[in-house]
Scaffold this motif. Structure first.
Motif, mmCIF file in Angstrom:
data_model
loop_
_atom_site.group_PDB
_atom_site.id
_atom_site.type_symbol
_atom_site.label_atom_id
_atom_site.label_comp_id
_atom_site.label_asym_id
_atom_site.label_seq_id
_atom_site.Cartn_x
_atom_site.Cartn_y
_atom_site.Cartn_z
ATOM 1 N N ARG A 214 -1.831 -11.402 -14.880
ATOM 2 C CA ARG A 214 -1.796 -11.460 -13.265
ATOM 3 C C ARG A 214 -3.018 -11.136 -12.585
ATOM 4 O O ARG A 214 -3.285 -11.652 -11.453
ATOM 5 C CB ARG A 214 -0.411 -10.843 -12.810
ATOM 6 N N HIS B 19 1.007 -0.924 -0.044
ATOM 7 C CA HIS B 19 -0.045 -0.007 0.125
ATOM 8 C C HIS B 19 0.768 1.252 0.056
ATOM 9 O O HIS B 19 0.432 2.152 0.290
ATOM 10 C CB HIS B 19 -0.995 -0.168 1.151
ATOM 11 N N ARG C 211 -9.628 -7.175 4.173
ATOM 12 C CA ARG C 211 -10.017 -7.391 3.096
ATOM 13 C C ARG C 211 -9.250 -8.461 2.271
ATOM 14 O O ARG C 211 -7.934 -8.199 2.345
ATOM 15 C CB ARG C 211 -10.179 -6.062 2.242
ATOM 16 N N ARG D 108 -9.886 -5.486 -4.486
ATOM 17 C CA ARG D 108 -8.531 -4.561 -4.931
ATOM 18 C C ARG D 108 -8.297 -5.012 -6.370
ATOM 19 O O ARG D 108 -8.022 -3.762 -7.146
ATOM 20 C CB ARG D 108 -7.375 -4.773 -4.027
ATOM 21 N N ARG E 53 1.550 -8.579 -3.484
ATOM 22 C CA ARG E 53 1.500 -7.825 -4.380
ATOM 23 C C ARG E 53 2.694 -7.536 -5.034
ATOM 24 O O ARG E 53 3.004 -6.978 -6.183
ATOM 25 C CB ARG E 53 0.951 -6.259 -3.550
HETATM 26 C C1 EPS Z 1 -2.487 -9.381 -0.563
HETATM 27 C C2 EPS Z 1 -3.972 -9.073 0.020
HETATM 28 C C3 EPS Z 1 -4.824 -8.193 -1.094
HETATM 29 C C4 EPS Z 1 -4.555 -8.792 -2.461
HETATM 30 C C5 EPS Z 1 -2.943 -8.359 -2.751
HETATM 31 C C6 EPS Z 1 -2.342 -9.297 -1.762
HETATM 32 O O1 EPS Z 1 -4.541 -6.839 -0.975
HETATM 33 P P1 EPS Z 1 -5.391 -5.889 -0.198
HETATM 34 O O2 EPS Z 1 -5.209 -6.007 1.302
HETATM 35 O O3 EPS Z 1 -4.824 -4.428 -0.319
HETATM 36 O O4 EPS Z 1 -6.876 -6.056 -0.643
HETATM 37 O O5 EPS Z 1 -5.426 -8.069 -3.567
HETATM 38 O O6 EPS Z 1 -2.630 -8.804 -3.948
HETATM 39 C C7 EPS Z 1 -2.558 -7.414 -4.762
HETATM 40 C C8 EPS Z 1 -2.726 -6.179 -4.374
HETATM 41 C C9 EPS Z 1 -2.080 -7.676 -5.964
HETATM 42 O O7 EPS Z 1 -1.864 -6.885 -7.006
HETATM 43 O O8 EPS Z 1 -1.939 -9.024 -6.309
HETATM 44 C C10 EPS Z 1 -1.776 -10.085 0.659
HETATM 45 O O9 EPS Z 1 -1.868 -10.087 1.788
HETATM 46 O O10 EPS Z 1 -0.864 -10.742 0.116
#
Ligand code: EPS
Length: 389
Positions: free
Chosen positions: A41, A12, A339, A50, A135
């Motif tokens: 991906r 983030h 989330r 997200r 991410r």
């Molecule tokens: C992830 C949690 C989620 C996934 C993230 C990986 O993100 P957030 O907590 O912001 O909703 O969507 O993956 C990505 C953002 C991506 O681009 O692959 C985690 O905890 O690893």
């Protein structure tokens, strides 16, 4: 290391960055080559909200001029749309001195939260999870897309498909080729078996309803790999070892298999190996079967290279039910709610392709060398002619 790459950035934070060093000059490279794989991906039923707004907007910061590589380090920046969408992340992830008002103190079992806090002396799990997050694989995929461009000049094509999601297994009797990739990518779970696809989606829906998560297995295949990448002479030069490390390094991957690695363990030697024959038309040796997964003695045989990766179910659950301890009060509780995705297995395939591409591009550079693309390709062709004569 002939080909080196380094990623930086938090999930983030403002952006991810990757620098790739060691590629030859004169290789055509467009932003769209990278954007295509980044878009692949993001595919997959079961991803969280997200993925609907992450656009992976990229900037080619260095190493490319007028659509061709310069031989200098290539730097790519990928914006995190999330950071631009909300003030929350400007404050939570600010590099300026300050402190969070909402520390995460209930570590998720199975995630890096608790051991990361212990190892680095943090009291807020966010200091760990932002970097442990998958991410980061967006930055790897950008690097892998560049490696795939290099490999395409040797005729190498890499694809992947989901062969198990949760406990639903695909019936994969034939090995897909690059021609099948559009069909696979069009599948909501990137599965090549339409019957299994429907059951996989049903399993994801069921898990989502219960606030739970699912793991699975993907298979990635590289066709057209040159003979002779890797080596039998030393442990850290074996292609199997390089692939296993690269694929095992992907977030949440707990198992890696080359070819039919686990199945052949239970067979007799007379059944477990791919017989060798001579193809008099094409002047080459062929293996009758794919059990070895395209490597023998830590060296590529020229047969399809097959790598499978097993991903554990994500440790972040929409309905927190995993028992943990609050690191401040030491009282029993459940892990914090975030989330999250129900499953990231369809996306994992693209990341495994990426790690294979980076290993193969590095080993091809080591074997064939060359500072310009034409020198690299000429050297590879010359080696191939030697084998065929
Ligand atoms: C992830 C949690 C989620 C996934 C993230 C990986 O993100 P957030 O907590 O912001 O909703 O969507 O993956 C990505 C953002 C991506 O681009 O692959 C985690 O905890 O690893």
């Amino acid at each position: 290391m002939v080909l080196r790459y380094l990623t930086a950035g938090e999930s983030h934070g403002k952006a991810l960055t990757v620098i790739v060093e060691g590629l030859p000059a004169g290789m055509p490279l467009l932003a769209e080559h990278i954007e295509n794989d980044l878009a692949r991906r993001r595919l997959g039923y079961g991803r969280g909200p997200r993925q609907r707004f992450e656009k992976d907007v990229i900037t080619l910061v260095g190493g490319v001029r007028h659509g061709r590589t310069l031989g200098s380090p290539i730097a790519v920046e990928i914006q995190n749309s999330e950071w631009f969408r909300s003030d929350k992340w400007h404050q939570e992830m600010s590099p300026e001195p300050g402190a969070t008002q909402t520390p995460l103190t209930q570590p998720r079992p199975g995630h890096a939260d608790l051991v990361g806090m212990q190892k680095y002396g943090f009291s807020d799990a966010r200091d760990v999870l932002e970097r442990a997050s998958a991410r980061e694989t967006a930055a790897r995929v950008a690097a892998g897309a560049i490696a795939k461009q290099l490999l395409s000049h040797l005729g190498v094509e890499i694809l992947s498909h989901v062969i198990q999601l949760g406990d639903v297994r695909a019936n994969s009797t034939s090995l897909p080729t690059a021609k099948d990739l559009d069909v696979i990518d069009a599948s909501e779970v990137r599965c090549f078996d339409a019957a299994a696809e429907a059951s996989m989606i049903a399993a994801i829906k069921e898990a989502a309803k219960e606030g739970d998560s699912l793991g699975g297995i993907v298979e990635s295949i590289a066709h057209g790999v040159p003979i002779g990448l890797g080596s039998h002479v030393h442990w850290d030069r074996k292609i199997d070892a390089l692939l296993a490390q690269a694929v095992m390094s992907i977030q949440a991957v707990k198992g890696v298999e080359i070819g039919d690695g686990f199945e052949v363990a239970g067979m007799r030697g007379s059944q477990a190996h791919d017989p060798i024959s001579w193809d008099a038309v094409n002047h080459r040796y062929v293996r009758e079967g794919h059990r070895s997964g395209g490597t023998e003695g830590g060296i590529t045989t020229g047969e399809p290279l097959i790598v499978r990766a097993a991903m554990k179910p994500l440790a972040t659950l929409n309905k927190p039910t995993l028992k943990t301890v609050d690191v401040v009060t030491k009282e029993e509780t459940v892990s914090f709610k975030e989330r999250t995705d129900v499953t990231a297995v369809p996306a994992l395939g693209v990341v495994v392709e990426t790690m294979m591409a980076l290993v193969l591009a590095g080993e091809a550079q080591r074997k064939f060398g060359g500072d310009s693309l034409s020198e690299f390709v000429r050297n590879a062709q010359s080696f191939r002619f030697t084998l065929e004569s």
